[in-house]
Design an enzyme around this catalytic site. Structure first.
Site, short mmCIF file in Angstrom:
data_model
loop_
_atom_site.label_atom_id
_atom_site.label_comp_id
_atom_site.label_asym_id
_atom_site.label_seq_id
_atom_site.Cartn_x
_atom_site.Cartn_y
_atom_site.Cartn_z
N GLU A 1 -6.80 -8.04 -0.34
CA GLU A 1 -7.33 -7.78 0.95
C GLU A 1 -8.44 -7.22 0.83
O GLU A 1 -8.98 -6.43 -0.08
CB GLU A 1 -6.40 -6.45 1.75
CG GLU A 1 -5.12 -7.21 2.17
CD GLU A 1 -4.42 -6.09 3.28
OE1 GLU A 1 -5.10 -5.29 3.71
OE2 GLU A 1 -3.40 -5.74 2.91
N GLU B 1 0.69 -1.15 0.05
CA GLU B 1 0.06 -0.01 -0.11
C GLU B 1 0.81 1.27 -0.02
O GLU B 1 0.46 2.33 0.61
CB GLU B 1 -1.08 0.16 1.27
CG GLU B 1 -1.97 -0.95 1.04
CD GLU B 1 -3.12 -1.06 2.27
OE1 GLU B 1 -2.75 -0.02 3.05
OE2 GLU B 1 -4.06 -1.57 1.98
C1 GAL Z 1 -4.82 -2.71 5.32
C2 GAL Z 1 -3.38 -3.13 5.46
C3 GAL Z 1 -3.09 -4.11 6.42
C4 GAL Z 1 -4.26 -3.97 7.54
C5 GAL Z 1 -5.50 -3.65 6.92
C6 GAL Z 1 -6.89 -3.68 7.85
O1 GAL Z 1 -4.69 -1.44 4.81
O2 GAL Z 1 -2.59 -3.60 4.27
O3 GAL Z 1 -2.07 -4.49 7.04
O4 GAL Z 1 -3.82 -3.01 8.36
O5 GAL Z 1 -5.45 -2.69 6.19
O6 GAL Z 1 -7.77 -3.80 7.20
#
Ligand code: GAL
Length: 736
Positions: A457, A396
């Site tokens: 994710e 990110e």
């Molecule tokens: C994302 C990140 C993860 C975690 C997640 C929580 O942005 O890559 O490490 O923090 O959010 O939803």
């Protein structure tokens, strides 16, 4: 042929740990306040939550004495670390041998010139576990804790002066009977004069039986020179492919022979497989299209952070593969334990591994360290068949084309067989990788634009959910995972989706629920399931395991305005639901709502049962017309009994092995109760194990877990547990 070979001496016991900065290495000799520890080790064990991460952010020292017999004189001596968090400075006999920045990758120093033979030698390591802005992932904030210490294994490697530095086996034309197994190798001659030798390369089965081998003619290598070359085996038509269903593993071995004597040899496990993300958006394993369904994993555990021995690492992989039924895990956001990856190879769990980092890119020095970590990761792991993609972008982070051109080029140079991905969270980011790997928190699956595409994710902070949340929230959380996975399965232009995340994890105050836990897992921090875990589990083919699970605490009043829908995750053909005397027979799963799942959830419209009193619930699952499983939830779900169990029947009495001891208060039918909050005292009667964790333990969502760590004595350990209300349970485990 005579084999002399290398000697590998594990150095995991007998370390003396100094919990503070002794100053300089000479002060270690007189320091008396160290204590004996074994590796893996963390600078401090913590409670489950609400601790201060500053307590591990410090400088500590480790010392160990090692005897080297006179017979080793003339050999090369290497000291190898699998992982030290975050910066390690290593000394041998008071002299500095090197420094390593970065806590997630291995490093090795040649200490030959610093040691004495026929005597004891002192290894000292200064460990800086502070969040140094010059070392990834630091510089900004990070949603996880790195902890600190020599948290992975350490060893000495003793070789001839002519030795193998590294091997990289890979297969060309995997899917053709004319496939070739190539092994790139690096051989170093540390002697002042030229040496000539033959190289043998063998393919062996898992038991070590040689299946094919090739021996070179004599090769001459000048003194103080390095040879980069490759060797290959052909005619491998009969090898079996590695696959997620049948993860067929082999071993490859490269050896150096000089005057008929094997003077060095290196072995690695290997699997033949082709993994490819294609333009059509699909992922193909050995030419077969597979939809990827997975979750992210952090390497940390409660109490011990990342300092988990092999058994716990294996167990995590097993939980993901067998209990949750996943086919892929993303090692977020750094290279994880070699044991974890070994297990993924063994059980057929695909892996997306990425370089350390989180949203932040530092200065040139920081980037150099990052590239070095990427190099160390790929060199360590490129033989793993389970790894199908390298993540070469800081998770990110903003665009940085110059930097990411370098990371991509380096990955392709070190491993021409794998594609790269780079995890991003904005769609317009520059696409320099082979696969567009995207964290999509929009709550829906978005079309990818005819490029290889994978969601890396979703969920996470958009719906944090605790194991002790109300039924309603836990069900919504489960349905969020259900919906996104269903949507991605319905699209042919997406390789798969990896949700955030598998297990709850300790984090900084800026994230999570303020108690130093991020409750984003489909399992809690103990790897015990929340309702969302039931969804993943329910996708396991019924031929492998029947799943029938109630996504509800069956507690009247646990929903806003009373329960309207009861969700049941199952792979059964149909179910009967009986509440009190009323029956709903032959209920079908909701394939109308979830069109792409193999096993959509069952949803019981509860108004059909309204009017009566809150009653006992029975759910019966059927496959091929036969009853295969039955759930029974009494109306009165009071906790009446304490249950305890271990994840293993036996562990090694080696001072280091660990397993989970779990416990829960259950209702009269044996279901885990809803909100028991008893205090549990845990006592190993025979003192063969140590309890690592909170003891006494205040139950969370009626359950809890600690670790048992073996001491050195063999035998049977009986552990007794009792609660403040007088409930008792016991569990036995063998130490072998
Ligand atoms: C994302 C990140 C993860 C975690 C997640 C929580 O942005 O890559 O490490 O923090 O959010 O939803």
């Amino acid at each position: 042929m005579k084999r002399i070979g290398r000697v590998v001496k594990e150095l995991n016991e007998g370390w003396i740990f100094f919990d503070y900065d002794v100053g300089d290495v000479s002060s270690l000799d007189t320091a008396r306040d160290g204590r004996r520890v074994v590796l893996p080790h963390m600078v401090k064990t913590f409670p489950l939550s609400n601790f201060d991460d500053k307590d591990y952010q410090k400088i500590t020292w480790y010392r160990k004495e090692v005897s080297l017999p006179s017979s080793y004189a003339g050999k090369r001596i290497f000291l190898e670390f699998d992982g030290v968090m975050l910066v390690a400075t290593v000394y041998v006999n008071g002299k500095k041998v090197g420094e390593h920045k970065g806590g997630f990758t291995p490093f090795r120093f040649d200490i030959t010139d610093k040691v004495g033979f026929g005597q004891r030698n002192t290894i000292a390591v200064k460990v800086d576990s502070r969040e140094r802005p010059d070392v990834p992932p630091f510089g900004g904030t990070v949603d996880y804790l790195t902890f600190g210490g020599i948290y992975r294994e350490v060893r000495l490697i003793i070789t001839d002066t002519l030795y193998i530095e590294d091997i990289f086996p890979f297969c060309v034309d995997v899917l053709s009977p004319h496939r070739r197994l190539v092994c790139n190798y690096v051989i170093r001659n540390e002697m002042g004069k030229s040496r000539s030798f033959n190289i043998r390369f063998s393919l062996k089965d898992w038991e070590g039986l040689s299946l094919a081998e090739v021996m070179t003619d004599k090769i001459a290598l000048e003194g103080n020179a390095t040879l980069h070359s490759s060797i290959e085996l052909t005619d491998l038509a009969s090898v079996r492919l590695w696959d997620i269903e049948e993860p067929w593993l082999y071993k490859v071995e490269l050896s150096i022979f000089e005057n008929e004597r094997c003077i060095d040899s290196v072995e690695k496990s290997f699997g033949f497989r082709e993994a490819r993300f294609a333009e059509d958006g699909g992922f193909y394993l050995n030419g077969r299209r597979i939809k990827l369904i997975g979750l992210n994993r952090h390497q940390n555990y409660p109490y011990i952070g990342p300092a988990a021995p092999r058994r716990l690492q294996y167990r995590d992989a097993d939980i993901l593969k067998y209990e949750l039924g996943l086919n892929i895990v993303r090692c977020s956001h750094y290279p994880q334990s070699p044991h974890f990856l070994d297990r993924c190879d063994q059980i057929g769990l695909l892996v997306f591994e990425e370089l350390p980092g989180w949203q932040y890119i530092g200065d040139e020095e920081w980037k150099r360290t990052s590239l070095n970590e990427l190099r160390e990761m790929i060199i360590r792991d490129r033989h793993h068949p389970s790894i199908i993609l390298w993540g070469v972008r800081i998770n990110e982070s903003r665009d940085d084309d110059e930097f990411y051109r370098k990371t991509n080029a380096l990955a392709h140079e070190l491993d021409p067989t794998r594609q790269t991905g780079g995890v991003r969270n904005f769609r317009e980011s520059h696409f320099l990788e082979d696969v567009f790997t995207y964290n999509d928190f929009s709550g829906k699956i978005q079309p990818p634009n005819h490029i290889p595409y994978m969601v890396t994710e979703f969920g996470g902070h958009t719906f944090p959910t605790k194991s002790f949340d109300l039924s309603q929230r836990q069900v919504e959380h489960a349905l969020l995972h259900t919906r996104i996975q269903d949507e991605q399965l319905g699209r042919s232009d997406i390789a798969g989706a990896i949700g955030w995340c598998s297990f709850d994890y300790n984090t900084h105050v800026d994230f999570g629920s303020g108690d130093r836990i991020c409750y984003h897992g489909v399992c809690d921090i103990f790897r015990m399931p929340k309702f969302a875990a039931m969804f993943y589990k329910s996708q396991i083919p019924v031929e492998k395991r029947v799943v029938l699970e109630l996504a509800d605490l069956w507690a009247f009043g646990d929903w806003n305005h009373g329960i309207e829908q009861l969700v049941i995750f199952s792979n059964c053909d149909y179910i009967d639901v009986i509440i009190g005397g009323r029956e709903l027979k032959g209920l079908k799963a909701r394939s109308d709502l979830f069109r792409n799942l193999r096993y959509p959830p069952f949803i019981v419209e509860m108004h059909q049962f309204w009017g009566g009193k809150w009653k006992d619930l029975t759910v019966v699952g059927y496959v091929n017309g036969k009853e295969v499983k039955r759930l029974y939830y009494p109306m009165d779900r009071r906790p009446v009994r304490l249950c305890a169990w271990c994840d293993d029947e036996q562990i090694l009495a080696d001072n280091r092995d660990m397993t989970w001891l779990r416990f829960a208060m259950v209702d009269s039918a044996g279901n885990i109760a809803a909100y028991a909050r008893d205090i549990v005292w845990i006592e190993p009667k025979n003192k063969l194990v140590e309890i690592i964790g909170e003891n006494p333990f205040a139950l969370i969502a009626s359950r809890g877990a600690v670790f048992l760590r073996a001491k050195k004595k063999k035998g049977t350990e009986d552990i007794e547990l009792r609660t403040n209300r007088g409930h008792k349970a016991s569990v036995s485990i063998k130490l072998i």
